[in-house]
Design an enzyme around this catalytic site. Sequence first.
Site, mmCIF file in Angstrom:
data_model
loop_
_atom_site.group_PDB
_atom_site.id
_atom_site.type_symbol
_atom_site.label_atom_id
_atom_site.label_comp_id
_atom_site.label_asym_id
_atom_site.label_seq_id
_atom_site.Cartn_x
_atom_site.Cartn_y
_atom_site.Cartn_z
ATOM 1 C CD GLU A 39 -0.306 7.295 17.422
ATOM 2 O OE1 GLU A 39 0.883 7.267 17.068
ATOM 3 O OE2 GLU A 39 -1.247 6.994 16.670
ATOM 4 C CE LYS B 286 9.668 -3.640 7.178
ATOM 5 N NZ LYS B 286 9.318 -4.018 8.557
HETATM 6 P P1 NAD Z 1 6.414 2.202 12.993
HETATM 7 O O1 NAD Z 1 6.489 3.494 12.270
HETATM 8 O O2 NAD Z 1 7.394 1.926 14.064
HETATM 9 O O3 NAD Z 1 6.571 0.989 11.953
HETATM 10 C C1 NAD Z 1 5.744 0.875 10.827
HETATM 11 C C2 NAD Z 1 6.488 0.111 9.750
HETATM 12 O O4 NAD Z 1 7.632 0.865 9.376
HETATM 13 C C3 NAD Z 1 7.011 -1.253 10.184
HETATM 14 O O5 NAD Z 1 6.926 -2.150 9.107
HETATM 15 C C4 NAD Z 1 8.464 -0.970 10.512
HETATM 16 O O6 NAD Z 1 9.296 -2.092 10.382
HETATM 17 C C5 NAD Z 1 8.805 0.065 9.463
HETATM 18 N N1 NAD Z 1 9.917 0.947 9.803
HETATM 19 C C6 NAD Z 1 10.382 1.296 11.032
HETATM 20 N N2 NAD Z 1 11.441 2.116 10.915
HETATM 21 C C7 NAD Z 1 11.656 2.293 9.585
HETATM 22 C C8 NAD Z 1 12.585 3.046 8.825
HETATM 23 N N3 NAD Z 1 13.525 3.769 9.402
HETATM 24 N N4 NAD Z 1 12.472 3.018 7.481
HETATM 25 C C9 NAD Z 1 11.509 2.315 6.869
HETATM 26 N N5 NAD Z 1 10.609 1.560 7.540
HETATM 27 C C10 NAD Z 1 10.679 1.559 8.878
HETATM 28 O O7 NAD Z 1 4.926 2.094 13.481
HETATM 29 P P2 NAD Z 1 4.267 0.935 14.333
HETATM 30 O O8 NAD Z 1 4.710 1.104 15.731
HETATM 31 O O9 NAD Z 1 4.485 -0.381 13.654
HETATM 32 O O10 NAD Z 1 2.714 1.260 14.145
HETATM 33 C C11 NAD Z 1 2.047 2.149 14.949
HETATM 34 C C12 NAD Z 1 1.932 3.500 14.289
HETATM 35 O O11 NAD Z 1 1.277 3.374 13.028
HETATM 36 C C13 NAD Z 1 1.090 4.452 15.085
HETATM 37 O O12 NAD Z 1 1.699 5.711 15.115
HETATM 38 C C14 NAD Z 1 -0.211 4.513 14.311
HETATM 39 O O13 NAD Z 1 -0.948 5.680 14.504
HETATM 40 C C15 NAD Z 1 0.264 4.363 12.925
HETATM 41 N N6 NAD Z 1 -0.824 3.890 12.048
HETATM 42 C C16 NAD Z 1 -1.382 4.767 11.151
HETATM 43 C C17 NAD Z 1 -2.439 4.359 10.351
HETATM 44 C C18 NAD Z 1 -3.085 5.295 9.348
HETATM 45 O O14 NAD Z 1 -3.762 4.825 8.450
HETATM 46 N N7 NAD Z 1 -2.916 6.600 9.465
HETATM 47 C C19 NAD Z 1 -2.933 3.060 10.451
HETATM 48 C C20 NAD Z 1 -2.347 2.199 11.369
HETATM 49 C C21 NAD Z 1 -1.283 2.631 12.160
#
Ligand code: NAD
Length: 494
Positions: free
Chosen positions: A398, A192
């Site tokens: 963040e 996804k």
């Molecule tokens: P996000 O958590 O909003 O979304 C990430 C993914 O989760 C997307 O595919 C989104 O559609 C899905 N998602 C959102 N709500 C959900 C739910 N309730 N249930 C299941 N899936 C859901 O994050 P973002 O804004 O897309 O990405 C940025 C974040 O990702 C930042 O906090 C960043 O630090 C983190 N990140 C972490 C790493 C790592 O390896 N630690 C790497 C890249 C990004």
Amino acid sequence: MIAVTSSERPLPAFVQQPLKMLIDGQWVDAVSGKTSPVENPATGKEFARVPAGAAADIDLAVQAARRAFEKGTWARMSAVQKERILWRLSDLFEQHIDELVELEIIDNGMPISLITRAIERAIDGFRYYAGMCTKLHGVTSEISGQRADFHAYTLVEPVGVVGLIVPWNSPFSAACNKIAPALAAGCSAVLKPAEQTPLTALFIGRLALEAGIPPGVLNVVTGNGQDAGAALANHPDVNKISFTGSTEVGKQLVHAAAGNLKRLTLELGGKSPVFVFDDADMDIAIPRAAAAIFSNSGQICYAGSRLYIQKNSFDKVVAGIADIAKKMRMGDSFDKKTELGPLISKRQHETVLGYIESGIAEGAELVTGGHAPQGDGYYVEPTVFANTGNAMRIVNEEIFGPVLCAMPFNDLKDVPALANATPYGLGAGIFTSNISTAHLAAKRINTGNVWVNFYGGADKSMPFGGTRQSGWGREGSIEGIEAFLEKKAVYIRL
Ligand code: NAD
């Protein structure tokens, strides 16, 4: 900061056709028939639509993955054959790298030099796990009962059907980091992608079929988090979720996983500290500390957003980083000289500008940047704040944008408390020419990754992940594939 204009380019052929999801080897629309927009962050304009997948589509994809898994077309295929197919897929990625780069730029906005390197590294990582198909094995154990002898050994087996949920900030790499170990372990998967960046995930699906991955083994469902993501996380027939994204959503997944106690790997957010000691080689420390926060416009989970500078060097380092920030080229991500692309979305743009305003309101000194340049797209100038303190939101939360908070520190004794002052524990940087300082600081900082006289990146031979609220588990190395395996203990009475 030098702005260059975004060029108008024809759309890649891949997005000129109707975009569909991959379920059970077939390209399909959402059950609801609904679609959602794909926007270019450099222009803010919609240029394509993808199916708006939701619970019904996730259910079909999970059923397809389950059928494929139980049939064993992939899970029980010989290790050599699986390795060959995953290697073929890596070759296809390489053959199509120009298209992957182009799709990622129009979808995510990352500058071409950065995204090309990221995709090359992701392909190397894919091959790392392709090679692991043939190296998985259990062990024998020397046990003996009081009254009988036993031959005892372990079997490693795929965990089953897995949900792979990835964010938008490096979409191809994040997807590969999960698909490669999941498939090498023998699992069937539902990927996804983030709603903001679905394109390379769909392209991976196309190449996966071409490489010979059997139908149902890799499914790609586009859709937003609340609908498709949550449905995948809650699905009772999914055995594991591997998630990369925000800490906030990671916590929701812990609840979602409770329903059937599915396994969970969480790669979450960060607020990573970088320490520059007075004895550091400043020709290395200053540009690396700048890159630690400004690379990909700060949209990196381990971005070095808190910069601690030993007090005698504070002014010099801040001035050096501000100078770099002012000279960075921002604009057309297809231009090889561009260093800063746009942020991903209007929402992210507003969030980052909101943090900058909050920093100013809380009394931080704006050294450089702080504005959105005129024109289209979600650009934000590389921004440096001094006079920041641990109580400020910009220091604790963040931001996920090109915003650096610089603060002085006295000596090594200060490092652990400062480094560990946030709930996150993803990355940390240390710049020093004293080897003891480097080792001692590395030991005392509570994070999953520490880089010395360097910042960022993760080699596939090393585990990557976070402590505390930066996550659970590790990607990369043998641990990355073990996360998709179960171990079975077998006892044979002799
Ligand atoms: P996000 O958590 O909003 O979304 C990430 C993914 O989760 C997307 O595919 C989104 O559609 C899905 N998602 C959102 N709500 C959900 C739910 N309730 N249930 C299941 N899936 C859901 O994050 P973002 O804004 O897309 O990405 C940025 C974040 O990702 C930042 O906090 C960043 O630090 C983190 N990140 C972490 C790493 C790592 O390896 N630690 C790497 C890249 C990004």
